[in-house]
Design a protein around this motif. Structure first.
Motif, PDB file in Angstrom:
ATOM      1  N   CYS A  33      -2.965   5.210  -8.507  1.00 16.28           N
ATOM      2  CA  CYS A  33      -2.237   4.153  -7.698  1.00 16.28           C
ATOM      3  C   CYS A  33      -2.946   4.120  -6.333  1.00 16.28           C
ATOM      4  O   CYS A  33      -3.230   5.282  -5.775  1.00 16.28           O
ATOM      5  N   THR A  34      -3.328   3.034  -5.752  1.00 16.96           N
ATOM      6  CA  THR A  34      -3.818   2.944  -4.334  1.00 16.96           C
ATOM      7  C   THR A  34      -3.018   2.198  -3.381  1.00 16.96           C
ATOM      8  O   THR A  34      -3.465   1.784  -2.294  1.00 16.96           O
ATOM      9  N   LEU A  35      -1.716   1.974  -3.868  1.00 20.61           N
ATOM     10  CA  LEU A  35      -0.855   1.233  -2.991  1.00 20.61           C
ATOM     11  C   LEU A  35      -0.626   1.884  -1.584  1.00 20.61           C
ATOM     12  O   LEU A  35      -0.143   3.031  -1.743  1.00 20.61           O
ATOM     13  N   THR A  36      -0.779   1.464  -0.517  1.00 19.92           N
ATOM     14  CA  THR A  36      -0.610   2.184   0.606  1.00 19.92           C
ATOM     15  C   THR A  36       0.724   1.816   1.401  1.00 19.92           C
ATOM     16  O   THR A  36       1.140   0.868   0.874  1.00 19.92           O
ATOM     17  N   GLU A  38       1.806   1.420   4.312  1.00 21.63           N
ATOM     18  CA  GLU A  38       1.595   0.548   5.409  1.00 21.63           C
ATOM     19  C   GLU A  38       0.776  -0.901   4.749  1.00 21.63           C
ATOM     20  O   GLU A  38      -0.065  -0.653   4.150  1.00 21.63           O
ATOM     21  N   VAL A  39       1.480  -1.827   4.911  1.00 23.88           N
ATOM     22  CA  VAL A  39       0.773  -3.188   4.765  1.00 23.88           C
ATOM     23  C   VAL A  39      -0.295  -3.237   5.683  1.00 23.88           C
ATOM     24  O   VAL A  39      -0.084  -3.670   6.944  1.00 23.88           O
ATOM     25  N   THR A  40      -1.473  -3.383   5.077  1.00 25.46           N
ATOM     26  CA  THR A  40      -2.755  -3.961   6.243  1.00 25.46           C
ATOM     27  C   THR A  40      -3.294  -4.889   5.729  1.00 25.46           C
ATOM     28  O   THR A  40      -3.022  -5.565   4.736  1.00 25.46           O
ATOM     29  N   ALA A  41      -4.538  -5.485   6.601  1.00 26.53           N
ATOM     30  CA  ALA A  41      -4.924  -6.570   6.356  1.00 26.53           C
ATOM     31  C   ALA A  41      -5.753  -6.382   4.902  1.00 26.53           C
ATOM     32  O   ALA A  41      -5.965  -7.353   4.034  1.00 26.53           O
ATOM     33  N   ALA A  42      -6.301  -5.159   4.737  1.00 28.13           N
ATOM     34  CA  ALA A  42      -7.003  -4.965   3.644  1.00 28.13           C
ATOM     35  C   ALA A  42      -6.554  -4.767   2.486  1.00 28.13           C
ATOM     36  O   ALA A  42      -6.597  -4.687   1.070  1.00 28.13           O
ATOM     37  N   SER A  43      -4.902  -4.399   2.329  1.00 28.27           N
ATOM     38  CA  SER A  43      -4.207  -3.966   1.415  1.00 28.27           C
ATOM     39  C   SER A  43      -3.124  -5.189   1.137  1.00 28.27           C
ATOM     40  O   SER A  43      -2.159  -5.071   0.238  1.00 28.27           O
ATOM     41  N   ASN A  47      -2.441 -14.732  -1.892  1.00 24.99           N
ATOM     42  CA  ASN A  47      -2.521 -15.397  -3.404  1.00 24.99           C
ATOM     43  C   ASN A  47      -3.580 -14.911  -4.037  1.00 24.99           C
ATOM     44  O   ASN A  47      -3.390 -14.950  -5.326  1.00 24.99           O
ATOM     45  N   ARG A  48      -4.502 -14.283  -3.572  1.00 23.01           N
ATOM     46  CA  ARG A  48      -5.773 -13.724  -4.589  1.00 23.01           C
ATOM     47  C   ARG A  48      -5.571 -12.452  -4.860  1.00 23.01           C
ATOM     48  O   ARG A  48      -4.539 -11.505  -4.282  1.00 23.01           O
ATOM     49  N   ARG A  49      -5.947 -12.126  -5.912  1.00 25.72           N
ATOM     50  CA  ARG A  49      -5.501 -10.805  -6.562  1.00 25.72           C
ATOM     51  C   ARG A  49      -6.739  -9.769  -6.185  1.00 25.72           C
ATOM     52  O   ARG A  49      -7.971 -10.049  -6.407  1.00 25.72           O
ATOM     53  N   LEU A  50      -6.500  -8.756  -5.456  1.00 29.32           N
ATOM     54  CA  LEU A  50      -7.506  -7.746  -5.036  1.00 29.32           C
ATOM     55  C   LEU A  50      -7.337  -6.930  -6.233  1.00 29.32           C
ATOM     56  O   LEU A  50      -6.303  -6.654  -7.126  1.00 29.32           O
ATOM     57  N   SER A  51      -8.600  -6.145  -6.473  1.00 28.81           N
ATOM     58  CA  SER A  51      -8.641  -5.116  -7.361  1.00 28.81           C
ATOM     59  C   SER A  51      -7.891  -3.822  -6.756  1.00 28.81           C
ATOM     60  O   SER A  51      -8.022  -3.451  -5.549  1.00 28.81           O
ATOM     61  N   GLY A  52      -7.180  -3.064  -7.505  1.00 28.47           N
ATOM     62  CA  GLY A  52      -6.305  -2.125  -7.342  1.00 28.47           C
ATOM     63  C   GLY A  52      -5.202  -2.534  -6.758  1.00 28.47           C
ATOM     64  O   GLY A  52      -4.963  -3.616  -6.743  1.00 28.47           O
ATOM     65  N   CYS A  53      -4.287  -1.287  -6.412  1.00 28.81           N
ATOM     66  CA  CYS A  53      -2.771  -1.854  -5.983  1.00 28.81           C
ATOM     67  C   CYS A  53      -2.743  -2.382  -4.762  1.00 28.81           C
ATOM     68  O   CYS A  53      -3.580  -2.039  -3.679  1.00 28.81           O
ATOM     69  N   HIS A  54      -1.984  -3.503  -4.297  1.00 20.43           N
ATOM     70  CA  HIS A  54      -1.980  -4.168  -3.153  1.00 20.43           C
ATOM     71  C   HIS A  54      -0.536  -4.881  -2.825  1.00 20.43           C
ATOM     72  O   HIS A  54       0.172  -4.855  -3.842  1.00 20.43           O
ATOM     73  N   TRP A  55      -0.466  -5.372  -1.839  1.00 16.36           N
ATOM     74  CA  TRP A  55       0.870  -6.138  -1.237  1.00 16.36           C
ATOM     75  C   TRP A  55       0.444  -7.529  -1.493  1.00 16.36           C
ATOM     76  O   TRP A  55      -0.536  -7.946  -1.099  1.00 16.36           O
ATOM     77  N   GLN A  56       1.400  -8.109  -2.060  1.00 18.91           N
ATOM     78  CA  GLN A  56       1.038  -9.674  -2.241  1.00 18.91           C
ATOM     79  C   GLN A  56       2.293 -10.426  -1.589  1.00 18.91           C
ATOM     80  O   GLN A  56       3.694  -9.876  -1.753  1.00 18.91           O
ATOM     81  N   ALA A  57       2.155 -11.346  -1.108  1.00 13.55           N
ATOM     82  CA  ALA A  57       3.188 -12.296  -0.186  1.00 13.55           C
ATOM     83  C   ALA A  57       4.122 -12.911  -1.479  1.00 13.55           C
ATOM     84  O   ALA A  57       3.455 -13.316  -2.583  1.00 13.55           O
ATOM     85  N   THR A  58       5.256 -12.629  -1.061  1.00 19.56           N
ATOM     86  CA  THR A  58       6.218 -13.345  -2.221  1.00 19.56           C
ATOM     87  C   THR A  58       6.431 -14.852  -1.818  1.00 19.56           C
ATOM     88  O   THR A  58       6.010 -15.311  -0.745  1.00 19.56           O
ATOM     89  N   SER A  59       7.100 -15.561  -2.677  1.00 17.96           N
ATOM     90  CA  SER A  59       7.585 -16.954  -2.403  1.00 17.96           C
ATOM     91  C   SER A  59       8.298 -17.260  -1.181  1.00 17.96           C
ATOM     92  O   SER A  59       8.222 -18.163  -0.328  1.00 17.96           O
ATOM     93  N   PHE A  60       9.212 -16.089  -0.831  1.00 25.89           N
ATOM     94  CA  PHE A  60      10.149 -15.917   0.283  1.00 25.89           C
ATOM     95  C   PHE A  60       9.283 -16.107   1.423  1.00 25.89           C
ATOM     96  O   PHE A  60       9.322 -16.922   2.429  1.00 25.89           O
ATOM     97  N   TYR A  61       8.107 -15.518   1.571  1.00 26.57           N
ATOM     98  CA  TYR A  61       7.139 -15.349   2.974  1.00 26.57           C
ATOM     99  C   TYR A  61       6.547 -16.621   2.808  1.00 26.57           C
ATOM    100  O   TYR A  61       6.404 -17.130   3.992  1.00 26.57           O
TER     101      TYR A  61
END
Ligand SMILES: [Zn+2]
Length: 100
Positions: A33-36, A38-43, A47-61
């Motif tokens: 797991c590489t989820l950080t 802190e939410v950073t620009a890199a993580s 809407n695009r899928r990054l490789s590895g764990c990351h934060w994705q905007a929800t429909s709410f945002y």
């Protein structure tokens, strides 16, 4: 959308309320797991899928981005909701981590 929102990068705003405006996306194909925390620009991703764990905007945002800006009472109610959600989200996040 407030004035300060305009000066903050999108991913900083996205980080305002983990689990509400953004949600963790896990991808363990390439390792642990590489989820950080802190939410950073890199993580973060809108809407695009990054490789590895990351934060994705929800429909709410994304809805918020489109902005019911200046919608008066409704916007105020939503803000109050969000404040409560944020606290709940923090609690959930903590519980989730410790449960691992
Ligand atoms: Zn993960």
């Amino acid at each position: 959308m407030s004035k300060t929102d305009k000066t903050r990068p999108w991913w900083v705003r996205l980080a305002d309320a983990p689990m509400v405006t953004c949600a963790p996306v896990h991808d363990h194909r390439f390792g642990p797991c590489t989820l950080t925390e802190e939410v950073t620009a890199a993580s973060a991703s809108l809407n695009r899928r990054l490789s590895g764990c990351h934060w994705q905007a929800t429909s709410f945002y994304l809805f918020d981005l489109g902005g019911a800006g200046g919608a008066g009472e409704w916007a105020f109610i939503r803000r109050e909701d969000r404040r409560r959600d944020r606290r709940a989200a923090r609690r959930e996040l903590r519980a989730h981590r410790h449960g691992r």
